[in-house]
Each structure stands twice: as structure tokens, then as C-alpha cells.
Scaffold this motif. Sequence first.
Motif, PDB file in Angstrom:
ATOM      1  N   ALA A  61      37.307  54.657  53.181  1.00 30.03           N
ATOM      2  CA  ALA A  61      38.459  55.233  53.655  1.00 30.03           C
ATOM      3  C   ALA A  61      38.695  56.790  53.510  1.00 30.03           C
ATOM      4  O   ALA A  61      37.933  57.423  52.572  1.00 30.03           O
ATOM      5  N   ASP A  62      39.427  57.357  54.636  1.00 29.05           N
ATOM      6  CA  ASP A  62      39.528  58.856  54.331  1.00 29.05           C
ATOM      7  C   ASP A  62      40.820  59.093  53.220  1.00 29.05           C
ATOM      8  O   ASP A  62      41.240  58.127  52.839  1.00 29.05           O
ATOM      9  N   ALA A  64      43.660  60.563  53.275  1.00 26.19           N
ATOM     10  CA  ALA A  64      45.034  60.215  53.518  1.00 26.19           C
ATOM     11  C   ALA A  64      45.251  58.746  53.228  1.00 26.19           C
ATOM     12  O   ALA A  64      46.322  58.209  52.763  1.00 26.19           O
ATOM     13  N   THR A  65      44.320  57.913  53.794  1.00 27.22           N
ATOM     14  CA  THR A  65      44.634  56.602  53.520  1.00 27.22           C
ATOM     15  C   THR A  65      44.605  56.393  51.887  1.00 27.22           C
ATOM     16  O   THR A  65      45.346  55.411  51.473  1.00 27.22           O
ATOM     17  N   LEU A  66      43.657  56.585  51.146  1.00 28.48           N
ATOM     18  CA  LEU A  66      43.539  56.501  49.861  1.00 28.48           C
ATOM     19  C   LEU A  66      44.749  56.819  49.000  1.00 28.48           C
ATOM     20  O   LEU A  66      45.280  56.244  48.265  1.00 28.48           O
ATOM     21  N   ALA A  67      45.386  58.082  49.669  1.00 24.32           N
ATOM     22  CA  ALA A  67      46.502  58.684  48.991  1.00 24.32           C
ATOM     23  C   ALA A  67      47.654  57.477  49.294  1.00 24.32           C
ATOM     24  O   ALA A  67      48.388  57.125  48.334  1.00 24.32           O
ATOM     25  N   ARG A  68      47.803  57.120  50.296  1.00 23.21           N
ATOM     26  CA  ARG A  68      49.091  56.148  50.728  1.00 23.21           C
ATOM     27  C   ARG A  68      48.727  54.879  49.828  1.00 23.21           C
ATOM     28  O   ARG A  68      49.715  54.568  49.439  1.00 23.21           O
ATOM     29  N   ARG A  69      47.438  54.321  49.806  1.00 22.87           N
ATOM     30  CA  ARG A  69      47.217  53.146  49.073  1.00 22.87           C
ATOM     31  C   ARG A  69      47.704  53.503  47.607  1.00 22.87           C
ATOM     32  O   ARG A  69      48.006  52.654  46.801  1.00 22.87           O
ATOM     33  N   ALA A  70      47.415  54.748  47.006  1.00 19.80           N
ATOM     34  CA  ALA A  70      47.743  55.044  45.568  1.00 19.80           C
ATOM     35  C   ALA A  70      49.362  55.523  45.460  1.00 19.80           C
ATOM     36  O   ALA A  70      49.808  56.004  44.499  1.00 19.80           O
ATOM     37  N   ARG A 104      36.772  67.681  58.205  1.00 22.65           N
ATOM     38  CA  ARG A 104      37.688  67.992  59.443  1.00 22.65           C
ATOM     39  C   ARG A 104      38.214  66.489  59.557  1.00 22.65           C
ATOM     40  O   ARG A 104      39.359  66.543  60.423  1.00 22.65           O
ATOM     41  N   ASP A 105      37.840  65.216  59.120  1.00 21.59           N
ATOM     42  CA  ASP A 105      38.378  64.255  59.562  1.00 21.59           C
ATOM     43  C   ASP A 105      39.779  64.045  58.652  1.00 21.59           C
ATOM     44  O   ASP A 105      40.677  63.124  58.873  1.00 21.59           O
ATOM     45  N   ASP A 106      39.705  64.663  57.456  1.00 26.53           N
ATOM     46  CA  ASP A 106      40.878  64.527  56.357  1.00 26.53           C
ATOM     47  C   ASP A 106      41.855  65.820  56.366  1.00 26.53           C
ATOM     48  O   ASP A 106      42.584  65.733  55.719  1.00 26.53           O
ATOM     49  N   THR A 107      41.697  66.827  57.305  1.00 25.97           N
ATOM     50  CA  THR A 107      42.483  67.724  57.453  1.00 25.97           C
ATOM     51  C   THR A 107      43.511  68.177  58.616  1.00 25.97           C
ATOM     52  O   THR A 107      43.093  67.466  59.538  1.00 25.97           O
TER      53      THR A 107
END
Length: 117
Positions: A61-62, A64-70, A104-107
Amino acid sequence: MPDSSVVDEFDPGCDGWRLVTVCSTEHLHLLSDRGRQAWIDEQLWLGQLRRASTQPGLRCADLATLARRAALTPEQLERLLAWNAIRNGSASSLPGGRSLAPDRDDTSGDGRARRGT
């Protein structure tokens, strides 16, 4: 006592709390005051991001996805990445191997962590 370095592996309700044994009420107040003074929000958020990265299905997971899960906001993710980048002993990756350096996929195109998708 409050401790931003504590993230419970299974119970998010215990995040930020260290169990201690004290010999008096004064000792409890002293330790609690020290814990509040040493508190770093970004440290707690990094621990919560680490925990999220170990959940099944999130290895690739990128950020942003991990942050949402957290349960972190995009701003909290940006702050923790900036804090991690400048601190001594900074973490380079999460337990699942995901780099903490936004790519670049996460920014958002300006080097900052991408806001929620």
C-alpha cells in the motif's frame, strides 16, 4: 503515563499510554509531567503508521492508504514524514518494507505526501 513512543500492537485505545509502577502520588505526577513534556505527536503517528503497515493486504500500500488505515489526516502524514526526515535515528522504511521517503506515486507533485485518494 503519557508516552508518544507507545503504540499497542492490537489496541489503538492504548496508544500513547505507558503502564508504570509508582511509589507515591507525587511520583505519579512527576512521571506524568515528564511524559507530557516529552510528548511528540509525530512520534505517535509514525507508530500508528507502522502498525497499519503490518495489517494483512497492506504490504504494498502507498503511504496515503496506510495513513487512512491508521486514521491519520493528510496533514498528520506530512508532518510525521517531515519530522522523521530530520530526526536522529530516522526510520527509512515501515515493517512491511514500504519506504518512508515519498515517491512520485505518493506525492502531490511537490514532494509532499499525496492527499487522500
